[in-house]
Design a protein around this motif. Structure first.
Motif, PDB file in Angstrom:
ATOM      1  N   ARG A 151       6.968  -1.545   2.480  1.00 47.85           N
ATOM      2  CA  ARG A 151       6.201  -0.537   3.242  1.00 47.85           C
ATOM      3  C   ARG A 151       6.981  -0.073   4.465  1.00 47.85           C
ATOM      4  N   ALA A 199       2.702   7.855  -3.336  1.00 43.60           N
ATOM      5  CA  ALA A 199       1.618   7.989  -4.309  1.00 43.60           C
ATOM      6  C   ALA A 199       1.650   6.843  -5.333  1.00 43.60           C
ATOM      7  N   LYS A 200       2.838   6.385  -5.687  1.00 40.93           N
ATOM      8  CA  LYS A 200       2.959   5.288  -6.649  1.00 40.93           C
ATOM      9  C   LYS A 200       2.458   3.970  -6.081  1.00 40.93           C
ATOM     10  N   LYS A 201       2.455   3.840  -4.763  1.00 38.68           N
ATOM     11  CA  LYS A 201       2.025   2.590  -4.130  1.00 38.68           C
ATOM     12  C   LYS A 201       0.533   2.581  -3.803  1.00 38.68           C
ATOM     13  N   GLY A 202      -0.167   3.632  -4.164  1.00 38.89           N
ATOM     14  CA  GLY A 202      -1.605   3.659  -3.969  1.00 38.89           C
ATOM     15  C   GLY A 202      -2.014   4.142  -2.586  1.00 38.89           C
ATOM     16  N   LYS A 203      -3.234   3.758  -2.208  1.00 38.80           N
ATOM     17  CA  LYS A 203      -3.813   4.245  -0.955  1.00 38.80           C
ATOM     18  C   LYS A 203      -2.983   3.830   0.256  1.00 38.80           C
ATOM     19  N   LYS A 204      -2.530   2.573   0.299  1.00 38.29           N
ATOM     20  CA  LYS A 204      -1.715   2.111   1.428  1.00 38.29           C
ATOM     21  C   LYS A 204      -0.397   2.877   1.486  1.00 38.29           C
ATOM     22  N   GLY A 205       0.177   3.162   0.356  1.00 34.99           N
ATOM     23  CA  GLY A 205       1.433   3.911   0.314  1.00 34.99           C
ATOM     24  C   GLY A 205       1.262   5.323   0.830  1.00 34.99           C
ATOM     25  N   ILE A 206       0.171   5.968   0.446  1.00 36.68           N
ATOM     26  CA  ILE A 206      -0.083   7.336   0.913  1.00 36.68           C
ATOM     27  C   ILE A 206      -0.324   7.345   2.421  1.00 36.68           C
TER      28      ILE A 206
END
Length: 110
Positions: A5, A76-83
């Motif tokens: 992250r 986007a590939k990492k989900g909500k935390k990634g976004i």
């Protein structure tokens, strides 16, 4: 914040700075840097080294373009935390880019 992250956040910050500068702003900065450094560089570097410097500049440009395009997909590939990480990094980069431009305008009158 984990290593993955953190790397994503740093990439998003660089992307935000590049987004704020945009191509016209980036072109102005490159032009200013080149006009300032051209004479000393030409005096101390042989012509074949100038070609290498030009290629390095193109490589840096390619990396910035890659970061701008890929960073959103990585988030986007990492989900909500990634976004959220990408959006926070881009916003921080945008703010830092604005501060940098403001300082350059005040200092050099770009």
């Amino acid at each position: 914040m984990g290593k993955s992250r953190r790397k994503l956040f740093i990439s998003a910050t660089v992307s935000g700075i590049a987004l704020r500068l945009g191509l016209p702003g980036l072109a102005d900065l490159i032009s200013l840097a080149w006009n300032t450094a051209r004479e000393p560089v030409e005096q101390i570097t042989p012509s074949h080294l100038r070609i290498i410097i030009s290629l390095a500049g193109l490589l840096i440009f390619a990396v910035i373009m890659y970061l701008n395009w890929e960073i959103y997909l990585k988030g986007a590939k990492k989900g909500k935390k990634g976004i959220i990480t990408v959006v926070a990094g881009v916003v921080l980069g945008f703010v830092l880019g604005s501060i940098i431009l403001g300082l350059l305008v005040d200092t050099f009158g770009i």
